[in-house]
Write a protein that holds these residues in place. Structure first.
Motif, PDB file in Angstrom:
ATOM      1  N   HIS A   1       9.221  -3.539  -0.805  1.00  0.00           N
ATOM      2  CA  HIS A   1       8.966  -2.253  -1.449  1.00  0.00           C
ATOM      3  C   HIS A   1       7.488  -2.244  -1.818  1.00  0.00           C
ATOM      4  O   HIS A   1       7.114  -2.668  -2.894  1.00  0.00           O
ATOM      5  N   PRO A   2       6.651  -1.779  -0.909  1.00  0.00           N
ATOM      6  CA  PRO A   2       5.214  -1.951  -1.118  1.00  0.00           C
ATOM      7  C   PRO A   2       4.650  -1.071  -2.220  1.00  0.00           C
ATOM      8  O   PRO A   2       5.177  -0.005  -2.522  1.00  0.00           O
TER       9      PRO A   2
ATOM     10  N   ILE B   1      10.593   9.804   1.357  1.00  0.00           N
ATOM     11  CA  ILE B   1      10.589   8.458   0.778  1.00  0.00           C
ATOM     12  C   ILE B   1      11.042   8.531  -0.679  1.00  0.00           C
ATOM     13  O   ILE B   1      11.120   9.609  -1.271  1.00  0.00           O
TER      14      ILE B   1
ATOM     15  N   LEU C   1       5.773   2.249   6.025  1.00  0.00           N
ATOM     16  CA  LEU C   1       6.942   2.173   5.151  1.00  0.00           C
ATOM     17  C   LEU C   1       8.206   1.850   5.938  1.00  0.00           C
ATOM     18  O   LEU C   1       9.088   1.140   5.455  1.00  0.00           O
TER      19      LEU C   1
ATOM     20  N   LEU D   1       1.778   9.839  -0.330  1.00  0.00           N
ATOM     21  CA  LEU D   1       3.003   9.291  -0.907  1.00  0.00           C
ATOM     22  C   LEU D   1       3.684  10.344  -1.772  1.00  0.00           C
ATOM     23  O   LEU D   1       4.901  10.529  -1.708  1.00  0.00           O
TER      24      LEU D   1
END
Lengths: 125, 125
Positions: free
Chosen positions: A30-31, A65, A24, A56
DNA sequence: CTAACTGCAAAGTTTTTGCAATTGC
DNA sequence: GCAATTGCAAAAACTTTGCAGTTAG
């Protein structure tokens, strides 16, 4: 039923989570979860998609994140209006303008002024 | 394979679509597809969830509604930064400030200036 | 008439979860 | 050790789609 603030389990490090965070931090896009998964498999061929999702969510809960969101999934619907969430593309579509950049300001009280209940910016209005 | 601008099919009215739009316009919340479905069933007990989705996509394509999006579905992930999508609440959490209001500006070319390729705002920078 | 629309159900896509095995502290 | 984490696979959650019947223009 009691709320126990000590319920939070303590977080251990793991190669999988480190890898995901490294991915990241080393990309500008922005995966999606799936992109991260494919990317992580180059380092850790046995990593599973479930692990990617779990990490995540964990990193999101930790605040490490942010989860963004595009036009799929659990969506909510609204009639048109310009809001904080309006994007340049949406503005272009609404106005016919070609947007080059934007500026976003937040106006409020700093932590000290909250305590002193001062409103220093009001006189400037 | 050819692109034919006349391919767009013409839209007929339907009780189902009217009902969905009426629901969207009479609520202040940002409803999910499923909420709209349950709501619509009070008027049209036989309406199907598929029809709700088809009409939401159709209304979105027409520009009549906007699709918003919260923390589910096809998500994308990013490390923290202040972006257009940052909300006041997020800023408060990041800074400790108490945000009173915000200001959002988009700077770009109007449709006429796009055609004339003028960049009138550049001299102001 | 007929192209657009519908309900239904099946399929597709994305995310979460249960479980036994593994790993970090 | 033991709780946190993992891989795997099944389940859940959300959305799209195929099809035969219905409807608006």
């Amino acid at each position: 039923m009691e709320l126990n603030t000590h319920d939070q389990k303590k977080i251990k490090s793991s190669r999988q989570r480190d890898c995901i965070l490294r991915i990241l931090r080393s990309t500008k896009i922005h995966p999606t979860a799936d992109w991260i998964y494919e990317s992580a498999r180059k380092d850790l061929p046995n990593i599973s998609l479930g692990t990617v999702y779990r990490n995540l969510n964990l990193l999101r809960d930790e605040g490490k994140i942010k989860e963004l969101c595009y036009g799929k999934g659990i969506s909510r619907y609204d009639v048109p209006h310009i809001s904080l969430r309006a994007s340049s593309i949406e503005v272009e579509e609404m106005t016919g303008f070609r947007i080059h950049y934007h500026r976003l300001e937040f106006i409020g009280l700093c932590p000290d002024c909250i305590n002193r209940s001062e409103i220093p910016w009001r006189s400037q209005l």
